[in-house]
Design an enzyme around this catalytic site. Structure first.
Site, PDB file in Angstrom:
ATOM      1  N   GLU A   8      34.600  39.478  42.125  1.00 37.14           N
ATOM      2  CA  GLU A   8      33.878  39.439  43.411  1.00 37.14           C
ATOM      3  C   GLU A   8      32.566  40.230  43.341  1.00 37.14           C
ATOM      4  O   GLU A   8      31.534  39.783  43.842  1.00 37.14           O
ATOM      5  CB  GLU A   8      34.764  40.006  44.538  1.00 37.14           C
ATOM      6  CG  GLU A   8      35.957  39.142  44.902  1.00 37.14           C
ATOM      7  CD  GLU A   8      35.582  37.738  45.364  1.00 37.14           C
ATOM      8  OE1 GLU A   8      34.513  37.563  45.973  1.00 37.14           O
ATOM      9  OE2 GLU A   8      36.367  36.805  45.099  1.00 37.14           O
ATOM     10  N   ASP A  17      33.351  35.274  36.573  1.00 41.64           N
ATOM     11  CA  ASP A  17      34.451  35.537  35.620  1.00 41.64           C
ATOM     12  C   ASP A  17      33.914  36.214  34.362  1.00 41.64           C
ATOM     13  O   ASP A  17      34.510  37.166  33.850  1.00 41.64           O
ATOM     14  CB  ASP A  17      35.140  34.216  35.230  1.00 41.64           C
ATOM     15  CG  ASP A  17      36.118  33.725  36.293  1.00 41.64           C
ATOM     16  OD1 ASP A  17      36.345  34.460  37.276  1.00 41.64           O
ATOM     17  OD2 ASP A  17      36.649  32.603  36.150  1.00 41.64           O
TER      18      ASP A  17
END
Length: 467
Positions: free
Chosen positions: A328, A411
């Site tokens: 995030e 990611d």
């Protein structure tokens, strides 16, 4: 040849307003049929993939695989029927003149309250209130079925009927408290803005969206869910350390009691400039989730309540929660949040500019049954909702493609923080907890998935995990 050219000639002979109306209806049904075709392809995947594919053998056990398959199949079937109803309802409203009918009714109501036709903004607000009320009432049976049949059947629903209705009424009231004042000011700006009203209207919507983002989590979200500061301890320290390592200006970390509503899990951050907060759903945290607590046996406790509590969800360990947050925070560090805001505002400006170009066209209003008057609110509705629909479909697809790219980048960012192994296991757990089905039809996935399919994300993390 003459017979073949006939449809084209007939189309050309139709008045402009009939051509506009027919094009809007045809496009709406074309989109619906395309979506139905994609959903049909995906449903076929749910029906035929009954065994865990070999590449998923290490990730998913057959029991979870079957649970997720049945859950997604139920959701897809529900989506088919609710989508068909929605399309038929929209078509009937257009064909039967529902929009001019509601506008005239709004005029009668505001007239009785002492506001004549010259008070167009008052009539617009009555129209908006009636339209949203109609939408809420027609959507209610679908929402009830989805919550208390599908989500309940698959162990996600944590709400009682009383909680559901209280929530729905609260949501409706809060929406009106925001929607009505904002709309009245927007209509006023368009009315008095002169030739460059579109610039002022755009600036106003920009300010409103920034204000709403700022106040949402502090003042609006707590009306629906309980937010508590994450207690002092190892997890909080680790989050603060990670935030500091990437210069994320973290001020507070909250846990939200999402488990009262649903056992789906999530995490997000919000806030501008040097005032960022992180929000973790209790269902994401193994240590804090009410769903992982052993139920206290109480006399007279009904079986339904017991079975609901018994349906445990895993949640994530602290290291995995940190990995999810690393992903995030990657969105923030890589500028994805700012890029999305810029794209959204460029699109908003373009739409207001085109609205300014089109608002004077009487045939647009005539197409939807407004022959005598051209109310600003109706113009906004016709142009933004119907005329721009082909553009909106293309934009939506492009944003889905961009979102998938951003997810891979976030990611990769978490991987650089040394979180690849934990993010790998967290993604598997979250997929299992949320009963995500890891096999998808390629066209359905390409068109709909704003996040890359699980296997693709795991593959990208695998190399680092093995190092």
């Amino acid at each position: 040849r003459g017979a073949m050219a006939l449809p084209g000639e007939l189309w050309a002979e139709l008045p402009a307003e009939k051509r506009i109306f027919s094009s809007v209806l045809l496009f709406s049904w074309a989109v619906y049929l395309w979506e139905a075709f994609l959903a049909h392809r995906q449903r076929r995947v749910y029906r035929t993939t009954t065994h865990v594919p070999w590449e998923l053998g290490q990730i998913m056990d057959s029991e979870t695989f079957e649970k997720s398959r049945l859950y997604q199949l139920d959701k897809s079937t529900f989506s088919f029927w609710s989508g068909l109803y929605s399309e038929l309802e929209g078509t009937m409203i257009l064909i039967c003149g529902g929009i001019p009918f509601l506008w005239n009714l709004s005029g009668q109501i505001s007239g009785r309250a002492g506001f004549g036709p010259e008070y167009e903004i008052v009539q617009s607000l009555v129209f908006l209130l009636l339209a949203t009320l109609f939408s809420a009432l027609t959507g209610l049976p679908w929402s009830l079925y989805n919550t208390f049949v599908i989500e309940e059947k698959h162990g996600f629903n944590q709400q009682t009927l009383g909680f559901f209705f209280k929530d729905a009424i609260k949501k409706f009231i809060v929406t009106q408290c925001i929607l009505l004042p904002v709309t009245s000011l927007l209509l006023y700006i368009i009315k008095i803005g002169g030739d460059y009203f579109f610039i002022y209207a755009w600036l106003f919507t920009l300010v409103v969206s920034l204000v709403l983002v700022t106040i949402y989590a502090d003042y609006i979200a707590p009306l629906f869910d309980k937010f508590i500061p994450l207690p002092e301890g190892e997890l909080k320290q680790q989050i603060e350390t990670m935030a500091k390592s990437i210069d994320f200006p973290l001020t507070k970390v909250y846990v939200v009691e999402g488990s009262k509503r649903s056992s789906h899990s999530n995490a997000y951050f919000y806030g501008f400039f040097k005032n960022k907060r992180i929000v973790l759903f209790d269902t994401l945290l193994e240590d804090y989730s009410a769903l992982n607590k052993e139920p206290v046996e109480e006399e007279g406790e009904n079986e339904e309540a017991k079975s609901k509590t018994k349906n445990k969800k895993q949640g994530c360990k602290n290291e995995e929660v940190l990995a999810v947050l690393g992903h995030e925070l990657g969105h923030w560090k890589l500028g994805h949040t700012i890029k999305n805001i810029v794209i959204s505002q460029m699109n908003s400006f373009l739409c207001f500019f085109l609205f300014a170009v089109l608002i004077g066209r009487k045939e647009l209003f005539a197409a939807f049954g407004f022959y005598e008057t051209q109310p600003t609110l109706i113009g906004l509705m016709i142009i933004f909702q119907f005329i721009f629909s082909p553009y909106n479909e293309i934009l939506s697809f492009c944003l889905t493609v961009l979102s998938r790219r951003f997810e891979f980048q976030a990611d990769a960012f978490a991987k650089e923080l040394g979180k690849a192994k934990d993010l790998y296991s967290a993604l598997i757990k979250l997929n299992k907890d949320n009963l995500g089905f890891p096999v998808s039809d390629w066209i359905f996935s390409m068109w709909h998935y704003s996040h890359p399919p699980l296997l693709e994300r795991l593959q990208a993390l695998k190399d680092a995990k093995q190092e």
